[in-house]
Design an enzyme around this catalytic site. Sequence first.
Site, PDB file in Angstrom:
ATOM      1  N   TYR A 155     -25.496  77.162  92.186  1.00  0.00           N
ATOM      2  CA  TYR A 155     -23.725  76.816  92.407  1.00  0.00           C
ATOM      3  C   TYR A 155     -23.069  76.906  91.970  1.00  0.00           C
ATOM      4  O   TYR A 155     -21.457  78.002  91.842  1.00  0.00           O
ATOM      5  CB  TYR A 155     -23.622  74.833  91.588  1.00  0.00           C
ATOM      6  CG  TYR A 155     -21.908  74.187  92.113  1.00  0.00           C
ATOM      7  CD1 TYR A 155     -21.777  73.895  93.722  1.00  0.00           C
ATOM      8  CD2 TYR A 155     -21.134  74.682  91.152  1.00  0.00           C
ATOM      9  CE1 TYR A 155     -21.026  73.776  93.594  1.00  0.00           C
ATOM     10  CE2 TYR A 155     -20.098  74.185  91.486  1.00  0.00           C
ATOM     11  CZ  TYR A 155     -19.804  73.386  93.059  1.00  0.00           C
ATOM     12  OH  TYR A 155     -18.210  72.967  93.033  1.00  0.00           O
ATOM     13  N   LYS A 159     -19.946  80.386  93.464  1.00  0.00           N
ATOM     14  CA  LYS A 159     -18.637  79.907  92.811  1.00  0.00           C
ATOM     15  C   LYS A 159     -18.277  80.965  92.616  1.00  0.00           C
ATOM     16  O   LYS A 159     -17.120  81.467  92.764  1.00  0.00           O
ATOM     17  CB  LYS A 159     -18.664  78.132  92.395  1.00  0.00           C
ATOM     18  CG  LYS A 159     -19.489  77.206  92.775  1.00  0.00           C
ATOM     19  CD  LYS A 159     -17.756  77.184  94.261  1.00  0.00           C
ATOM     20  CE  LYS A 159     -17.850  76.172  94.752  1.00  0.00           C
ATOM     21  NZ  LYS A 159     -17.182  75.781  96.331  1.00  0.00           N
TER      22      LYS A 159
END
Length: 255
Positions: A155, A159
């Site tokens: 993640y 991001k």
Amino acid sequence: MGRFDGRVVVVTGGARGIGFGTATRFAEEGASVAILDLDETAASEAAGRLPLVDGARAAGIGADVSNGASVEAAVSRVVEELGGIHVLVNNAGITRDNLLFKMSEDDWDLVMGVHLKGVFLMTKAAQKHFVEQKYGKIVNISSVSALGNRGQANYSAAKMGVQGLTRTLGIELGPFGINANAVAPGFIATEMTDATAARLKMDVEEFRALSAEANPVKRVGFPEDIAAAVAFLASDEASYITGQTLYVDGGAKLG
């Protein structure tokens, strides 16, 4: 008059959470809104709850943002059903958290596919229309986790990738009247963060209270907080801003 009268806004992952809060804000400000979600039934139901004004319309469209053919079909439907596309909010996301030694290849690929490849594919499909009309606004949803977070190697990498992609989009698309920016939320009270509390075997309110104590403003964020930032960056008031990432986290990363 609303800031988005006559505009068509697409929000991916818009059936719930930050996405639905953002779609609601655009509807309140006069936009026609297309909610894209993997579950078309959920997308349609959410679209039906939007507070539309002054003859604006809404559509709920099923799409897998990690699949090129699905994305192209979804953007074509938006243009056909709502008459165009002016703003793209890339919000769709999933989590597959685990420590690195436990993280599977599928965990990595799924998260990268939705969060990073999805932004690439949706933007590529939308920019064709934006370039032709010499106008477009792109707002990508990043996260404070881009700066690193235990158990979120996939993640966090995705991001931060969104932030690099956003800067590049600003460079490449600026000459065509297109602005591209990102918003990086901190802790936001949503179903996703509530699920994190459950996974940690914590009471939701206790989890939120601990998160609130970790930032200077001493409260958690809500979808409306992110929606306000997204709406500003998608507005003509922000036409001299591009390639930037705005952290909306209550100052959590100041320390």
